[in-house]
Scaffold this motif. Sequence first.
Motif, PDB file in Angstrom:
ATOM      1  N   ASP A   1      78.324 -23.080  18.433  1.00  0.00           N
ATOM      2  CA  ASP A   1      79.057 -21.816  18.615  1.00  0.00           C
ATOM      3  C   ASP A   1      78.201 -20.626  18.230  1.00  0.00           C
ATOM      4  OD1 ASP A   1      82.144 -22.224  19.001  1.00  0.00           O
ATOM      5  OD2 ASP A   1      81.535 -23.746  17.563  1.00  0.00           O
ATOM      6  N   ARG A   2      78.189 -19.609  19.094  1.00  0.00           N
ATOM      7  CA  ARG A   2      77.511 -18.365  18.720  1.00  0.00           C
ATOM      8  C   ARG A   2      78.529 -17.474  18.005  1.00  0.00           C
ATOM      9  NH1 ARG A   2      74.349 -15.127  23.291  1.00  0.00           N
ATOM     10  NH2 ARG A   2      76.413 -15.071  24.220  1.00  0.00           N
ATOM     11  N   GLN A   3      78.140 -16.966  16.862  1.00  0.00           N
ATOM     12  CA  GLN A   3      79.055 -16.158  16.048  1.00  0.00           C
ATOM     13  C   GLN A   3      78.567 -14.728  15.892  1.00  0.00           C
ATOM     14  OE1 GLN A   3      82.193 -17.105  14.523  1.00  0.00           O
ATOM     15  NE2 GLN A   3      81.764 -18.387  16.283  1.00  0.00           N
ATOM     16  N   LEU A   4      79.487 -13.797  15.856  1.00  0.00           N
ATOM     17  CA  LEU A   4      79.191 -12.412  15.475  1.00  0.00           C
ATOM     18  C   LEU A   4      79.996 -12.135  14.216  1.00  0.00           C
ATOM     19  CD1 LEU A   4      79.501 -10.519  18.894  1.00  0.00           C
ATOM     20  CD2 LEU A   4      77.436 -11.408  17.799  1.00  0.00           C
TER      21      LEU A   4
ATOM     22  N   GLY B   1      80.663 -17.525  22.972  1.00  0.00           N
ATOM     23  CA  GLY B   1      79.805 -18.407  23.759  1.00  0.00           C
ATOM     24  C   GLY B   1      79.061 -19.353  22.835  1.00  0.00           C
ATOM     25  N   PHE B   2      77.987 -19.922  23.352  1.00  0.00           N
ATOM     26  CA  PHE B   2      77.239 -20.933  22.598  1.00  0.00           C
ATOM     27  C   PHE B   2      75.752 -20.585  22.554  1.00  0.00           C
ATOM     28  CE2 PHE B   2      80.879 -23.091  24.574  1.00  0.00           C
ATOM     29  CZ  PHE B   2      81.499 -23.592  23.439  1.00  0.00           C
ATOM     30  N   ALA B   3      75.080 -21.145  21.570  1.00  0.00           N
ATOM     31  CA  ALA B   3      73.617 -20.989  21.494  1.00  0.00           C
ATOM     32  C   ALA B   3      72.995 -22.378  21.620  1.00  0.00           C
ATOM     33  CB  ALA B   3      73.234 -20.356  20.163  1.00  0.00           C
ATOM     34  N   PRO B   4      72.036 -22.553  22.528  1.00  0.00           N
ATOM     35  CA  PRO B   4      71.433 -23.878  22.705  1.00  0.00           C
ATOM     36  C   PRO B   4      70.726 -24.374  21.441  1.00  0.00           C
ATOM     37  CG  PRO B   4      70.778 -22.380  24.467  1.00  0.00           C
ATOM     38  CD  PRO B   4      71.479 -21.558  23.437  1.00  0.00           C
ATOM     39  N   GLN B   5      70.794 -25.673  21.235  1.00  0.00           N
ATOM     40  CA  GLN B   5      70.205 -26.311  20.048  1.00  0.00           C
ATOM     41  C   GLN B   5      68.759 -26.700  20.381  1.00  0.00           C
ATOM     42  OE1 GLN B   5      70.666 -27.067  16.543  1.00  0.00           O
ATOM     43  NE2 GLN B   5      72.613 -28.012  17.086  1.00  0.00           N
ATOM     44  N   LEU B   6      67.804 -25.819  20.031  1.00  0.00           N
ATOM     45  CA  LEU B   6      66.421 -26.024  20.465  1.00  0.00           C
ATOM     46  C   LEU B   6      65.512 -26.520  19.343  1.00  0.00           C
ATOM     47  CD1 LEU B   6      66.031 -22.760  22.621  1.00  0.00           C
ATOM     48  CD2 LEU B   6      66.677 -25.043  23.395  1.00  0.00           C
ATOM     49  N   ASP B   7      66.115 -26.936  18.228  1.00  0.00           N
ATOM     50  CA  ASP B   7      65.326 -27.287  17.040  1.00  0.00           C
ATOM     51  C   ASP B   7      64.172 -28.242  17.320  1.00  0.00           C
ATOM     52  OD1 ASP B   7      67.168 -25.860  15.717  1.00  0.00           O
ATOM     53  OD2 ASP B   7      68.103 -27.541  14.674  1.00  0.00           O
TER      54      ASP B   7
ATOM     55  N   GLN C   1      69.572 -22.151   8.142  1.00  0.00           N
ATOM     56  CA  GLN C   1      68.301 -21.732   8.743  1.00  0.00           C
ATOM     57  C   GLN C   1      68.483 -20.765   9.920  1.00  0.00           C
ATOM     58  OE1 GLN C   1      64.702 -22.918   7.963  1.00  0.00           O
ATOM     59  NE2 GLN C   1      65.967 -22.470   6.183  1.00  0.00           N
ATOM     60  N   GLY C   2      69.458 -19.870   9.776  1.00  0.00           N
ATOM     61  CA  GLY C   2      69.638 -18.823  10.786  1.00  0.00           C
ATOM     62  C   GLY C   2      70.427 -19.245  12.006  1.00  0.00           C
ATOM     63  N   ARG C   3      70.949 -20.488  12.018  1.00  0.00           N
ATOM     64  CA  ARG C   3      71.713 -20.896  13.211  1.00  0.00           C
ATOM     65  C   ARG C   3      72.944 -20.008  13.384  1.00  0.00           C
ATOM     66  NH1 ARG C   3      69.918 -25.520  11.007  1.00  0.00           N
ATOM     67  NH2 ARG C   3      68.622 -26.834  12.322  1.00  0.00           N
ATOM     68  N   MET C   4      73.607 -19.661  12.253  1.00  0.00           N
ATOM     69  CA  MET C   4      74.815 -18.830  12.339  1.00  0.00           C
ATOM     70  C   MET C   4      74.469 -17.355  12.539  1.00  0.00           C
ATOM     71  SD  MET C   4      77.775 -20.097  12.234  1.00  0.00           S
ATOM     72  CE  MET C   4      77.561 -21.638  13.057  1.00  0.00           C
ATOM     73  N   CYS C   5      73.542 -16.822  11.720  1.00  0.00           N
ATOM     74  CA  CYS C   5      73.343 -15.366  11.723  1.00  0.00           C
ATOM     75  C   CYS C   5      72.226 -14.922  12.666  1.00  0.00           C
ATOM     76  CB  CYS C   5      73.051 -14.869  10.311  1.00  0.00           C
ATOM     77  SG  CYS C   5      71.475 -15.451   9.652  1.00  0.00           S
ATOM     78  N   GLY C   6      71.371 -15.846  13.125  1.00  0.00           N
ATOM     79  CA  GLY C   6      70.193 -15.452  13.905  1.00  0.00           C
ATOM     80  C   GLY C   6      70.513 -14.572  15.112  1.00  0.00           C
ATOM     81  N   PRO C   7      71.437 -15.004  16.020  1.00  0.00           N
ATOM     82  CA  PRO C   7      71.723 -14.161  17.184  1.00  0.00           C
ATOM     83  C   PRO C   7      72.254 -12.783  16.777  1.00  0.00           C
ATOM     84  CG  PRO C   7      72.602 -16.376  17.509  1.00  0.00           C
ATOM     85  CD  PRO C   7      72.123 -16.301  16.101  1.00  0.00           C
ATOM     86  N   ALA C   8      73.101 -12.725  15.726  1.00  0.00           N
ATOM     87  CA  ALA C   8      73.661 -11.440  15.305  1.00  0.00           C
ATOM     88  C   ALA C   8      72.572 -10.547  14.726  1.00  0.00           C
ATOM     89  CB  ALA C   8      74.756 -11.679  14.264  1.00  0.00           C
ATOM     90  N   VAL C   9      71.673 -11.117  13.919  1.00  0.00           N
ATOM     91  CA  VAL C   9      70.609 -10.307  13.319  1.00  0.00           C
ATOM     92  C   VAL C   9      69.691  -9.776  14.422  1.00  0.00           C
ATOM     93  CG1 VAL C   9      68.597 -10.363  11.787  1.00  0.00           C
ATOM     94  CG2 VAL C   9      70.719 -11.465  11.093  1.00  0.00           C
ATOM     95  N   GLN C  10      69.452 -10.603  15.428  1.00  0.00           N
ATOM     96  CA  GLN C  10      68.618 -10.145  16.555  1.00  0.00           C
ATOM     97  C   GLN C  10      69.272  -8.932  17.241  1.00  0.00           C
ATOM     98  OE1 GLN C  10      65.686 -11.106  17.451  1.00  0.00           O
ATOM     99  NE2 GLN C  10      65.402 -10.713  19.625  1.00  0.00           N
TER     100      GLN C  10
ATOM    101  N   SER D   1      66.021 -11.779  24.591  1.00  0.00           N
ATOM    102  CA  SER D   1      66.901 -12.912  24.287  1.00  0.00           C
ATOM    103  C   SER D   1      66.638 -13.413  22.869  1.00  0.00           C
ATOM    104  CB  SER D   1      66.607 -14.063  25.239  1.00  0.00           C
ATOM    105  OG  SER D   1      67.067 -13.767  26.496  1.00  0.00           O
ATOM    106  N   TYR D   2      67.668 -14.033  22.302  1.00  0.00           N
ATOM    107  CA  TYR D   2      67.497 -14.619  20.975  1.00  0.00           C
ATOM    108  C   TYR D   2      66.712 -15.918  21.087  1.00  0.00           C
ATOM    109  CZ  TYR D   2      68.382 -17.197  16.755  1.00  0.00           C
ATOM    110  OH  TYR D   2      68.203 -17.939  15.623  1.00  0.00           O
ATOM    111  N   GLU D   3      65.567 -15.928  20.433  1.00  0.00           N
ATOM    112  CA  GLU D   3      64.705 -17.117  20.453  1.00  0.00           C
ATOM    113  C   GLU D   3      64.646 -17.644  19.021  1.00  0.00           C
ATOM    114  OE1 GLU D   3      60.134 -17.384  21.391  1.00  0.00           O
ATOM    115  OE2 GLU D   3      61.225 -16.469  23.039  1.00  0.00           O
ATOM    116  N   PRO D   4      65.155 -18.845  18.757  1.00  0.00           N
ATOM    117  CA  PRO D   4      65.189 -19.299  17.364  1.00  0.00           C
ATOM    118  C   PRO D   4      63.784 -19.468  16.806  1.00  0.00           C
ATOM    119  CG  PRO D   4      65.751 -21.086  18.852  1.00  0.00           C
ATOM    120  CD  PRO D   4      65.643 -19.852  19.690  1.00  0.00           C
TER     121      PRO D   4
END
Length: 487
Positions: free
Chosen positions: A132-135, A279-285, A433-442, A450-453
Amino acid sequence: MSESADLVVVGAGPAGMSAAATALAGGLRVALVDSGTAVGGQFWRHPPEHARQSIPTEDLHHALPEYRALCHALSAARAAGRLDLRLAHHVWSAVREDDGFAVHVVDRRQAPREIALALRAPKLLVATGAYDRQLPFPGWDLPGVLTIGGLQALLKGGGVAAGNRVALGGTGPFLLPVAAGLAARGVEVVTVCEAAHPAAWLRHPGPLLRNPRKWAEGAGYAAALARHRIRVRPRTAIVGAQGHDRVTSVRIASLTSDGRPRPGTERHVAVDAVGVGWGFAPQLDLLVPLGCALTDSADGNAVVAVDRGQRTTVAGLYAAGETCGVGGAALAVGEGRLAAESVLADSGAAPVLRRRQLAAVRSAVTGQRAFARALALAHPIPAAWSSWLTDETVVCRCEEVTAGAVRTARAEDGAPDHRQIKQLTRAGMGWCQGRMCGPAVQCLAAQQRSYEPAERLVATPVTLGALAGLDELDDIDDLDDLDDLKE
Ligand SMILES: Cc1cc2nc3c(=O)[nH]c(=O)nc-3n(C[C@H](O)[C@H](O)[C@H](O)COP(=O)(O)OP(=O)(O)OC[C@H]3O[C@@H](n4cnc5c(N)ncnc54)[C@H](O)[C@@H]3O)c2cc1C
């Protein structure tokens, strides 16, 4: 302890299941690994095997005949000794090794005890899905505020409704099955706040007209919501949550076209649980450290770049499903098939699908990708969402970094993206490791990119004890030695 196969598939969701089943049908030996306790991924999430009789969830599912057919194919291959199915095994790292890959796994079947092992294969297929992508918004860290995916996972995986009076918010069609599922379990869904306006769909008529099944699905949910008298409020958002020990009310507001709360429209709604999803964020770990090229998708996420056969830019490495862009389970199944056909072709094995069948799968995948793109464009993150935040709103929950600290890092220290903001504020350095806040911080860094982990060499925390055991286990060659070691 190290095991080998022709192909390792990571992720037993719709994409990984269909890829594994196709590769097995083509005669390959496959290791299929998933951190969950059952196959099915997010879409076909079920209670653990021993609890299925007592927790009925079948009515919450779609496309079950396809799921059952895939389960049957996997069971038959397992019984024949050609499928090595590893459930409750979490891959923490995958690296290139000689002409193939070493996939490092922790076996958590006896958690908290962990056993580390490595699976080796010349080909690797990553189908690790999305999350899940969170704001953030004021109060989003109160107990009782969940992601909509989390609400759905509780419902499908445990038959648990997270509240009695629930408000849902965010954007995208995923709000609808979650609302319908909760209502089917007797939950009062007091409001569904959809930030987008339905008229946005009219700008993309082509993909809509070419995917009538999606319309039928949408109409089914609309009927279910109407039956339960659930109202979907377009261009509205949950902009705050209140409560002491847990959430007791939400603040909802109509939005302007750029996503600011319209003055005078805010009101409070009493609830005991909230579900929010953007929406969702792909799991690219696993994919980023392997060095595969990423590309932009229409929803603001970076996704793994693949060719028509789901090959990444790294030789021998394939990807399918939501790692390649969020698009739903049917698309994930199709991409899994295409990826497995490429593995077969690149391994010199005969194809499973006939030429016409393959063309049909390709054409369906292309149509579904176009639909997913239209969906992303019709349900964007509101441009001015950060106007909902106060300086005190926590953005990174693990490290308790506020929106004010992030804004300062951007404005006064000139941090241009989430990586530098992390170095200055610790946002994204904690457990998730930024999975929750990364897209929002970007987004807060005002980046249009685009948000790139960030690259994470370890995809899940793994104990030093398990790692130490890996060396010792590599040296043992029979089960008596293993028993000695356990003692
Ligand atoms: C929480 C959540 C709930 C969802 N519920 C629905 C729904 O009800 N209806 C709907 O239409 N869509 C739902 N979706 C969207 C859904 O993800 C897709 O439509 C579909 O499941 C994608 O299939 P997939 O195979 O690409 O990925 P997934 O189904 O996500 O499968 C990926 C699998 O990879 C495993 N995995 C990930 N990383 C690792 C690792 N490092 N090691 C081992 N295993 C790993 C996961 O455990 C998972 O089983 C949901 C998404 C999320 C995030």
